[in-house]
Design a protein around this motif. Structure first.
Motif, PDB file in Angstrom:
ATOM      1  N   GLN A 333      47.888  36.283  44.724  1.00  0.00           N
ATOM      2  CA  GLN A 333      47.815  37.154  45.856  1.00  0.00           C
ATOM      3  C   GLN A 333      46.944  38.376  45.370  1.00  0.00           C
ATOM      4  O   GLN A 333      47.180  38.993  44.346  1.00  0.00           O
ATOM      5  CB  GLN A 333      49.266  37.633  46.099  1.00  0.00           C
ATOM      6  CG  GLN A 333      49.303  38.809  47.015  1.00  0.00           C
ATOM      7  CD  GLN A 333      50.835  39.223  47.290  1.00  0.00           C
ATOM      8  OE1 GLN A 333      51.716  38.843  46.546  1.00  0.00           O
ATOM      9  NE2 GLN A 333      50.778  40.437  47.887  1.00  0.00           N
ATOM     10  N   THR A 334      45.856  38.558  46.020  1.00  0.00           N
ATOM     11  CA  THR A 334      45.025  39.669  45.701  1.00  0.00           C
ATOM     12  C   THR A 334      45.348  40.857  46.358  1.00  0.00           C
ATOM     13  O   THR A 334      46.163  40.874  47.235  1.00  0.00           O
ATOM     14  CB  THR A 334      43.659  39.410  46.191  1.00  0.00           C
ATOM     15  OG1 THR A 334      43.725  39.104  47.680  1.00  0.00           O
ATOM     16  CG2 THR A 334      43.102  38.138  45.479  1.00  0.00           C
ATOM     17  N   GLY A 335      45.078  42.054  45.809  1.00  0.00           N
ATOM     18  CA  GLY A 335      45.266  43.343  46.520  1.00  0.00           C
ATOM     19  C   GLY A 335      44.677  43.780  47.579  1.00  0.00           C
ATOM     20  O   GLY A 335      43.963  43.039  48.159  1.00  0.00           O
ATOM     21  N   ASP A 336      44.651  44.949  48.147  1.00  0.00           N
ATOM     22  CA  ASP A 336      44.155  45.736  49.164  1.00  0.00           C
ATOM     23  C   ASP A 336      42.854  46.316  48.960  1.00  0.00           C
ATOM     24  O   ASP A 336      42.178  46.741  49.649  1.00  0.00           O
ATOM     25  CB  ASP A 336      44.902  46.596  49.757  1.00  0.00           C
ATOM     26  CG  ASP A 336      46.096  46.022  50.463  1.00  0.00           C
ATOM     27  OD1 ASP A 336      46.260  44.642  50.709  1.00  0.00           O
ATOM     28  OD2 ASP A 336      47.397  46.609  50.468  1.00  0.00           O
ATOM     29  N   ASN A 337      42.217  45.883  47.740  1.00  0.00           N
ATOM     30  CA  ASN A 337      41.239  46.720  47.308  1.00  0.00           C
ATOM     31  C   ASN A 337      40.014  46.032  47.931  1.00  0.00           C
ATOM     32  O   ASN A 337      39.650  44.866  47.341  1.00  0.00           O
ATOM     33  CB  ASN A 337      40.994  46.955  45.957  1.00  0.00           C
ATOM     34  CG  ASN A 337      39.924  48.062  45.389  1.00  0.00           C
ATOM     35  OD1 ASN A 337      38.939  48.156  46.161  1.00  0.00           O
ATOM     36  ND2 ASN A 337      39.963  48.337  44.292  1.00  0.00           N
ATOM     37  N   GLN A 338      39.351  46.346  48.871  1.00  0.00           N
ATOM     38  CA  GLN A 338      38.235  45.797  49.356  1.00  0.00           C
ATOM     39  C   GLN A 338      36.684  45.726  48.595  1.00  0.00           C
ATOM     40  O   GLN A 338      35.873  45.080  48.655  1.00  0.00           O
ATOM     41  CB  GLN A 338      37.800  46.346  50.857  1.00  0.00           C
ATOM     42  CG  GLN A 338      39.106  46.315  51.805  1.00  0.00           C
ATOM     43  CD  GLN A 338      39.095  44.641  51.979  1.00  0.00           C
ATOM     44  OE1 GLN A 338      38.659  43.750  52.067  1.00  0.00           O
ATOM     45  NE2 GLN A 338      40.678  44.384  52.279  1.00  0.00           N
ATOM     46  N   ALA A 339      36.644  46.757  47.694  1.00  0.00           N
ATOM     47  CA  ALA A 339      35.444  46.730  46.740  1.00  0.00           C
ATOM     48  C   ALA A 339      35.551  45.900  45.593  1.00  0.00           C
ATOM     49  O   ALA A 339      34.373  45.496  44.910  1.00  0.00           O
ATOM     50  CB  ALA A 339      35.453  48.108  45.929  1.00  0.00           C
ATOM     51  N   VAL A 340      36.475  44.949  45.246  1.00  0.00           N
ATOM     52  CA  VAL A 340      36.414  43.773  44.230  1.00  0.00           C
ATOM     53  C   VAL A 340      35.910  42.709  44.895  1.00  0.00           C
ATOM     54  O   VAL A 340      36.466  42.196  46.076  1.00  0.00           O
ATOM     55  CB  VAL A 340      37.987  43.648  43.988  1.00  0.00           C
ATOM     56  CG1 VAL A 340      38.089  42.637  42.971  1.00  0.00           C
ATOM     57  CG2 VAL A 340      38.607  45.073  43.347  1.00  0.00           C
ATOM     58  N   LEU A 381      39.574  31.075  35.068  1.00  0.00           N
ATOM     59  CA  LEU A 381      39.751  30.304  36.244  1.00  0.00           C
ATOM     60  C   LEU A 381      38.981  31.338  37.537  1.00  0.00           C
ATOM     61  O   LEU A 381      38.274  30.817  38.334  1.00  0.00           O
ATOM     62  CB  LEU A 381      41.106  30.298  36.954  1.00  0.00           C
ATOM     63  CG  LEU A 381      42.200  29.541  36.063  1.00  0.00           C
ATOM     64  CD1 LEU A 381      43.407  29.478  36.608  1.00  0.00           C
ATOM     65  CD2 LEU A 381      41.656  27.936  35.843  1.00  0.00           C
ATOM     66  N   LEU A 382      38.908  32.413  37.283  1.00  0.00           N
ATOM     67  CA  LEU A 382      38.521  33.516  38.093  1.00  0.00           C
ATOM     68  C   LEU A 382      38.030  34.659  37.619  1.00  0.00           C
ATOM     69  O   LEU A 382      38.319  35.082  36.688  1.00  0.00           O
ATOM     70  CB  LEU A 382      39.835  33.923  38.992  1.00  0.00           C
ATOM     71  CG  LEU A 382      39.345  34.702  40.482  1.00  0.00           C
ATOM     72  CD1 LEU A 382      38.492  33.906  41.272  1.00  0.00           C
ATOM     73  CD2 LEU A 382      40.572  35.371  41.262  1.00  0.00           C
ATOM     74  N   LYS A 383      36.834  35.238  38.310  1.00  0.00           N
ATOM     75  CA  LYS A 383      36.184  36.536  37.772  1.00  0.00           C
ATOM     76  C   LYS A 383      36.091  37.371  39.060  1.00  0.00           C
ATOM     77  O   LYS A 383      35.841  36.972  40.012  1.00  0.00           O
ATOM     78  CB  LYS A 383      34.942  36.164  36.975  1.00  0.00           C
ATOM     79  CG  LYS A 383      34.784  35.470  35.893  1.00  0.00           C
ATOM     80  CD  LYS A 383      33.309  35.348  35.056  1.00  0.00           C
ATOM     81  CE  LYS A 383      33.390  34.890  33.749  1.00  0.00           C
ATOM     82  NZ  LYS A 383      32.287  34.610  33.114  1.00  0.00           N
ATOM     83  N   TRP A 384      35.860  38.686  38.375  1.00  0.00           N
ATOM     84  CA  TRP A 384      35.687  39.674  39.869  1.00  0.00           C
ATOM     85  C   TRP A 384      34.960  40.986  39.059  1.00  0.00           C
ATOM     86  O   TRP A 384      35.032  41.391  37.858  1.00  0.00           O
ATOM     87  CB  TRP A 384      36.866  40.042  40.489  1.00  0.00           C
ATOM     88  CG  TRP A 384      38.121  40.798  39.494  1.00  0.00           C
ATOM     89  CD1 TRP A 384      38.296  42.042  39.285  1.00  0.00           C
ATOM     90  CD2 TRP A 384      39.162  39.995  38.821  1.00  0.00           C
ATOM     91  NE1 TRP A 384      39.342  42.087  38.536  1.00  0.00           N
ATOM     92  CE2 TRP A 384      39.904  40.919  38.218  1.00  0.00           C
ATOM     93  CE3 TRP A 384      39.375  38.571  38.751  1.00  0.00           C
ATOM     94  CZ2 TRP A 384      41.159  40.713  37.590  1.00  0.00           C
ATOM     95  CZ3 TRP A 384      40.470  38.066  38.032  1.00  0.00           C
ATOM     96  CH2 TRP A 384      41.498  39.232  37.386  1.00  0.00           C
ATOM     97  N   ARG A 385      34.439  41.743  40.159  1.00  0.00           N
ATOM     98  CA  ARG A 385      33.787  42.780  39.568  1.00  0.00           C
ATOM     99  C   ARG A 385      33.849  44.029  40.597  1.00  0.00           C
ATOM    100  O   ARG A 385      33.878  43.775  41.877  1.00  0.00           O
ATOM    101  CB  ARG A 385      32.329  42.514  39.214  1.00  0.00           C
ATOM    102  CG  ARG A 385      31.675  43.668  38.573  1.00  0.00           C
ATOM    103  CD  ARG A 385      30.028  43.242  38.259  1.00  0.00           C
ATOM    104  NE  ARG A 385      29.320  44.146  37.549  1.00  0.00           N
ATOM    105  CZ  ARG A 385      28.250  44.101  36.957  1.00  0.00           C
ATOM    106  NH1 ARG A 385      27.659  43.053  37.266  1.00  0.00           N
ATOM    107  NH2 ARG A 385      27.600  45.087  36.337  1.00  0.00           N
ATOM    108  N   MET A 386      33.772  45.391  40.175  1.00  0.00           N
ATOM    109  CA  MET A 386      33.944  46.164  41.306  1.00  0.00           C
ATOM    110  C   MET A 386      33.321  47.539  40.534  1.00  0.00           C
ATOM    111  O   MET A 386      33.335  47.778  39.298  1.00  0.00           O
ATOM    112  CB  MET A 386      35.547  46.881  41.267  1.00  0.00           C
ATOM    113  CG  MET A 386      35.671  48.016  42.394  1.00  0.00           C
ATOM    114  SD  MET A 386      37.498  48.470  42.611  1.00  0.00           S
ATOM    115  CE  MET A 386      37.371  49.624  40.898  1.00  0.00           C
ATOM    116  N   GLN A 387      32.315  48.126  41.214  1.00  0.00           N
ATOM    117  CA  GLN A 387      31.415  49.091  41.075  1.00  0.00           C
ATOM    118  C   GLN A 387      31.648  50.207  41.958  1.00  0.00           C
ATOM    119  O   GLN A 387      31.788  49.992  42.995  1.00  0.00           O
ATOM    120  CB  GLN A 387      30.001  48.892  40.966  1.00  0.00           C
ATOM    121  CG  GLN A 387      29.698  47.909  39.741  1.00  0.00           C
ATOM    122  CD  GLN A 387      28.351  47.325  39.826  1.00  0.00           C
ATOM    123  OE1 GLN A 387      27.463  47.194  40.849  1.00  0.00           O
ATOM    124  NE2 GLN A 387      27.683  47.286  38.457  1.00  0.00           N
ATOM    125  N   SER A 388      31.609  51.541  41.594  1.00  0.00           N
ATOM    126  CA  SER A 388      31.888  52.637  42.433  1.00  0.00           C
ATOM    127  C   SER A 388      31.189  53.724  41.916  1.00  0.00           C
ATOM    128  O   SER A 388      31.034  53.894  40.688  1.00  0.00           O
ATOM    129  CB  SER A 388      33.308  52.895  42.793  1.00  0.00           C
ATOM    130  OG  SER A 388      33.393  54.056  43.404  1.00  0.00           O
TER     131      SER A 388
END
Length: 531
Positions: A333-340, A381-388
Motif C-alpha cells: 500500500q503506497t502513501g498519498d505522496n504524489q511526488a514519489v 523488489l521496488l525502488k523509488w525516488r523523490m526530489q523537491s
C-alpha cells in the motif's frame, strides 16, 4: 518528591514492568496499577491523574503507557522531568515498543530505572551516564585482566618446561641403569619390537646381549641399519617440545607488550566497535519472510536559508529463509505522496503492480531466491525516488549564528524539527578551528562531545519528538572566522518514511495459509549538510 513506582503498562491495564522505590506490598501496587486504566483520559501527550492518596504521571509510548506513581506532595515539574528522561531510556533498551519487546528487556529497563531514581528521588544523571553505569566498562579492569592472563600463561609455560626437564632426567636415568632383560625378548632377531621401545640396551657388557653372538650389539647407536628412529625417539622429541613452548611464550608475551605499549584510548577503540555494533545493528531476521523498507536521505541546506538539494531514494527488499516459502506475491500500500516515483525490478510484473499494487514475478512458477539469516540486504523488489526544493519537506533544519566579541567568538546553533517524523539518535557535527582545549559550552539541549583529533564538536540528541521539536546550543571559542563552522553535518534515523509504503499481505501462490512475515521500516541520512 517521592516516586512510589515506575511502571510500563499496556492500554488494557496489563503490567509489563514495574519497579517500586519504597516499601509497599504487592497487593497495593497491583491495586494502584489496576485502577489506572479506569482513570486515564485521551488526547493528551503529557498528563496526570490524581486520587485521594497518589498521583499518576504518565506518557503514551505507542500502544503502551510509561507511568510514575507518586504521592500528592510531589513536585509535578520534577515528575515530568523524570518521566521525560525515562521515556528516552526505554527505546535505548527495547528496540520494539510492544509487549514482547518490553518483557524481553525487562531487567535492563529495571536496572536503568534504578540509576535514574533512588529511594524515590531523582538522581542528577543523563541518558549517556545511565548507559555507561549499566555497561560498567572499565579500562583498568581490562588492563588488570590482561596482566592476570599473562601471568597465568607464563605460569603454564614454566610448568610445561619443568615437566619436560623431569621427563628428560628420567630418560637419562633409565639409560644409565642396567638393562639385562632387554635382549632376551629378541634373541637372534637383531631388532627390538615396538612394544618394548622404551627399554634400552645396556652398553656395559653385563647383559645377555653383550658379545653373546645373538646378532645384537652392545650399543644403541649401532642399530643404524635396523629401526633407526625408535631408540632416539625420546631424545629427538624433547627439543621440539621445548622449542614449541618457547615460540608460544614469545608470541603471547609480544601480544601483551603491545597491549601495554598502546594508549588507553587505543584499547577502547578495539572494544568500542563491538559494543556499538551490538547496540546499533538490527537483530538478524528470525521470521520466515522479512521485508525491509529503507529510505536514504541526501539533503544540502544553505546557511542563509533555502534548500540546495533534496533527494530521497528508497528500496523495498525481500528476504526469505525457507525455500518452500518462495512462491509468493507481496501486496503493498503506497502513501498519498504524489511526488514519489516508483520503479519495479525488471523481473517483476509491472502491470500487476500498476493495477493491483501487487509485487510478483513475471513467471508465477518461479520462486523468489532464498537466503540465510546472516545475508545482508535481501532481494530488491521496488525502488523509488523523490526530489523537491520545498523547504517544508526537510525533516530537520539547522541555523548557526556566529558572532565575535573581543578575542572570542560566540556561536549559537538551533535546530527545528518537522512534525512529520520522530527522529532518533540525532548527532550534529560542527567543525571548529584548531583549538588547544575543548570549547566552553554555555547552554545545550542534549549532550555534547569534543573530538580533539578532528576538531569537531558533536551535539547529540537521543530522541526528537513533540516534546522537543526545537533545541539550541551555545558555546564560546577563541576568535575565528564564521566560515570555520561550516559545513555542518547531521546524522539521524526515523521509523517513518516519505513514501509511507506498507506491506499489507503475503499471497501464497500454492494455496494454504499466508506465511508469517515481518516488516522493517527506517529512514536514514546518507549525506545531510548545511553549507
Amino acid at each position: 518528591m517521592v516516586v512510589l513506582a515506575a511502571s510500563i503498562v499496556s492500554k488494557s491495564g496489563k503490567v509489563l514492568v514495574s519497579r517500586q522505590f519504597v516499601d509497599m506490598s504487592r497487593i497495593r501496587i497491583e491495586g494502584l496499577l489496576a485502577a489506572f486504566p479506569k482513570l486515564v483520559g485521551t488526547g493528551k501527550q503529557h498528563t496526570y491523574v490524581e486520587t485521594e492518596n497518589v498521583r499518576y504521571v504518565y506518557q503514551p509510548i505507542e500502544a503502551l503507557y510509561l507511568l510514575l506513581v507518586t504521592n500528592k506532595n510531589s513536585n509535578i515539574l520534577e515528575d515530568l522531568e523524570t518521566l521525560r528522561l525515562l521515556s528516552k531510556l526505554v527505546p535505548e533498551y527495547s528496540y520494539s515498543l510492544d509487549e514482547e519487546g518490553i518483557c524481553k528487556h525487562a531487567f535492563e529497563l529495571i536496572f536503568a530505572f534504578d540509576e535514574v531514581i533512588s529511594l524515590g528521588h531523582k538522581e542528577n544523571v543523563t541518558v549517556a551516564q545511565v548507559k555507561q553505569y549499566c555497561e560498567m566498562e572499565s579500562h583498568e579492569e581490562k588492563l588488570h585482566k590482561l596482566v592476570l592472563q599473562s601471568k597465568i600463561n607464563e605460569t603454564k609455560d614454566v610448568m610445561k618446561r619443568k615437566a619436560s626437564e623431569i621427563d628428560k632426567s628420567k630418560i637419562e636415568k633409565n639409560r644409565g641403569d642396567k638393562g639385562g632383560f632387554g635382549p632376551l625378548q629378541s634373541m637372534g632377531s637383531g631388532r627390538i619390537e615396538n612394544s618394548f621401545s622404551d627399554l634400552s640396551i645396556s652398553s656395559s657388557g653385563t647383559g645377555f646381549g653383550s658379545g653373546s653372538g645373538f646378532g645384537l650389539t652392545t650399543d644403541v647407536d649401532s642399530f643404524s641399519a635396523k629401526p633407526k628412529g625408535r631408540p632416539t625417539t625420546s631424545s629427538a622429541t624433547a627439543p621440539p617440545k621445548g622449542l614449541g613452548m618457547k615460540l608460544g611464550k614469545s608470541q603471547r608475551t609480544n601480544q601483551f607488550l603491545e597491549s601495554l605499549k598502546a594508549e588507553g584510548e587505543v584499547i577502547l577503540e578495539d572494544v568500542q566497535p563491538k559494543l556499538s555494533q551490538s547496540r546499533g545493528a538490527a537483530p538478524p531476521p528470525t521470521d520466515p519472510i522479512t521485508l525491509t523498507v529503507e529510505e536514504k536521505l541526501n539533503v544540502t541546506l544553505k546557511r542563509d536559508g533555502g534548500v540546495s538539494n533534496f533527494d530521497v531514494q528508497g528500496t523495498l527488499s525481500l528476504q526469505i529463509l525457507n525455500q518452500e516459502d518462495g512462491h509468493i506475491q507481496v501486496q503493498v500500500q503506497t502513501g498519498d505522496n504524489q511526488a514519489v516515483a516508483f520503479k519495479t525490478h525488471p523481473n517483476m510484473n509491472k502491470e500487476l503492480f500498476s493495477n493491483d499494487s501487487i509485487l510478483g514475478l513475471k513467471d508465477p512458477n518461479r520462486p523468489f531466491p532464498t537466503g540465510q539469516a546472516s545475508d545482508a540486504g535481501g532481494v530488491g523488489l521496488l525502488k523509488w525516488r523523490m526530489q523537491s526544493t520545498d523547504e517544508s519537506m526537510v525533516p530537520l533544519t539547522i541555523n548557526c549564528w556566529p558572532s565575535s566579541s573581543g578575542n572570542e567568538t560566540y556561536v549559537s546553533i538551533e535546530y527545528e524539527a518537522s512534525s512529520m517524523f520522530d527522529l532518533r539518535n540525532v548527532v550534529i557535527f560542527v567543525p571548529l578551528p584548531a583549538l588547544r582545549e575543548a570549547p566552553s559550552v554555555r547552554q545545550i539541549d542534549g549532550e555534547w562531545r569534543y573530538d580533539s583529533r578532528n576538531s569537531i564538536l558533536e551535539w547529540s540528541v537521543l530522541l526528537i519528538d513533540n516534546s522537543n521539536r526545537s533545541g539550541s546550543m551555545e558555546f564560546v571559542v577563541p576568535l575565528a572566522d564564521s566560515s570555520a563552522f561550516f559545513p555542518i553535518s547531521v546524522r539521524f534515523m526515523a521509523t517513518d518514511t516519505f513514501s509511507d509504503l506498507k506491506v499489507t499481505n503475503i499471497i501464497p501462490l500454492k494455496g494454504g495459509n499466508p506465511p508469517k512475515f515481518a516488516q522493517r521500516t527506517q529512514l536514514i541520512t546518507d549525506n545531510y549538510q548545511v553549507v
